[in-house]
Design an enzyme around this catalytic site. Structure first.
Site, PDB file in Angstrom:
ATOM      1  N   LEU A  75       0.695  -1.129   0.186  1.00 36.22           N
ATOM      2  CA  LEU A  75       0.135  -0.013  -0.030  1.00 36.22           C
ATOM      3  C   LEU A  75       0.934   1.349   0.000  1.00 36.22           C
ATOM      4  CD1 LEU A  75      -2.633  -1.269   2.032  1.00 36.22           C
ATOM      5  CD2 LEU A  75      -2.662  -1.134  -0.294  1.00 36.22           C
ATOM      6  N   CYS A  76       2.143   1.285  -0.241  1.00 35.75           N
ATOM      7  CA  CYS A  76       2.958   2.330  -0.299  1.00 35.75           C
ATOM      8  C   CYS A  76       2.824   3.003  -1.640  1.00 35.75           C
ATOM      9  CB  CYS A  76       4.380   1.816  -0.107  1.00 35.75           C
ATOM     10  SG  CYS A  76       4.799   1.687   1.679  1.00 35.75           S
ATOM     11  N   HIS A  77       2.910   4.251  -1.590  1.00 33.89           N
ATOM     12  CA  HIS A  77       2.927   5.172  -2.956  1.00 33.89           C
ATOM     13  C   HIS A  77       4.154   4.913  -3.589  1.00 33.89           C
ATOM     14  CE1 HIS A  77      -0.447   6.689  -0.536  1.00 33.89           C
ATOM     15  NE2 HIS A  77      -1.226   6.870  -1.803  1.00 33.89           N
ATOM     16  N   MET A 113       8.523   4.607   5.558  1.00 37.82           N
ATOM     17  CA  MET A 113       8.742   3.417   4.848  1.00 37.82           C
ATOM     18  C   MET A 113       9.807   3.114   4.259  1.00 37.82           C
ATOM     19  SD  MET A 113       6.551   1.758   6.774  1.00 37.82           S
ATOM     20  CE  MET A 113       7.006   0.225   6.085  1.00 37.82           C
ATOM     21  N   GLU A 114      10.237   4.273   3.315  1.00 40.31           N
ATOM     22  CA  GLU A 114      11.412   3.981   2.460  1.00 40.31           C
ATOM     23  C   GLU A 114      12.798   4.052   3.172  1.00 40.31           C
ATOM     24  OE1 GLU A 114       8.001   5.055   0.102  1.00 40.31           O
ATOM     25  OE2 GLU A 114       8.697   5.753   1.936  1.00 40.31           O
ATOM     26  N   ASP A 128      23.772 -11.523   4.215  1.00 37.27           N
ATOM     27  CA  ASP A 128      23.795 -12.285   2.842  1.00 37.27           C
ATOM     28  C   ASP A 128      25.140 -12.584   2.526  1.00 37.27           C
ATOM     29  OD1 ASP A 128      23.022 -13.482   0.469  1.00 37.27           O
ATOM     30  OD2 ASP A 128      23.619 -11.997  -0.529  1.00 37.27           O
TER      31      ASP A 128
END
Length: 158
Positions: A75-77, A113-114, A128
């Site tokens: 739901l992020c733009h 969120m970014e 990793d």
């Protein structure tokens, strides 16, 4: 009581309509810690890791992740980020690497969120690259440190 903005009146998830919002400068900082054995950290810092420069690779991965957050979190733009910075700091006293990300834009929605995605993916990239040497590396304390801009104002984590 505050309501969830991504839930409509029927209780279904939906993307928030931000079209009526004014553009403002928005910035967010996030962090993550990657805890490992001192020997693993020394291998990274001395440049002896067989996969190459761990910090440079993690930095680029974090930047790329911030730019693609909208593809990862439903739901992020999609955002036109004006700045993404990922800094990695070795903390030998606690045998860890601190990842800090900063994201910025002038737009209608925040960049928390970014910033969180950038810090998380940079930390995952360290894991990793080092998992062949140490499998029990721990990624911890992923959190938002600060955000500014927008209707909700300025937030600084305690």
């Amino acid at each position: 009581m505050t309501t969830f903005t991504h839930i409509n009146h029927q209780g279904e998830a939906n993307m928030v309509d931000v079209s009526a919002k004014q553009d403002t400068v928005r910035e967010a900082r996030a962090e993550a810690f990657v805890r490992m054995l001192p020997t693993t950290l020394n291998m990274i810092l001395s440049g002896q890791h067989h996969k190459g420069d761990v910090f440079a690779t993690a930095r680029i991965a974090g930047i790329q992740a911030a730019k693609r957050t909208w593809e990862l979190i439903p739901l992020c733009h999609p955002l036109l980020l004006s700045k993404v910075e990922v800094n990695l700091t070795a903390l030998p006293e606690i045998s860890s690497v601190r990842v800090e990300s900063i994201c910025k834009l002038s737009g209608k929605t925040g960049v928390e969120m970014e910033a969180l995605t950038a810090a998380s993916i940079a930390a995952l990239t360290i894991y990793d690259m080092c998992k062949a040497v140490q499998k029990d590396i721990v990624i911890e304390q992923v959190r938002l440190l600060e955000k500014s801009g927008g209707k909700s104002g300025h937030f600084i984590a305690e």
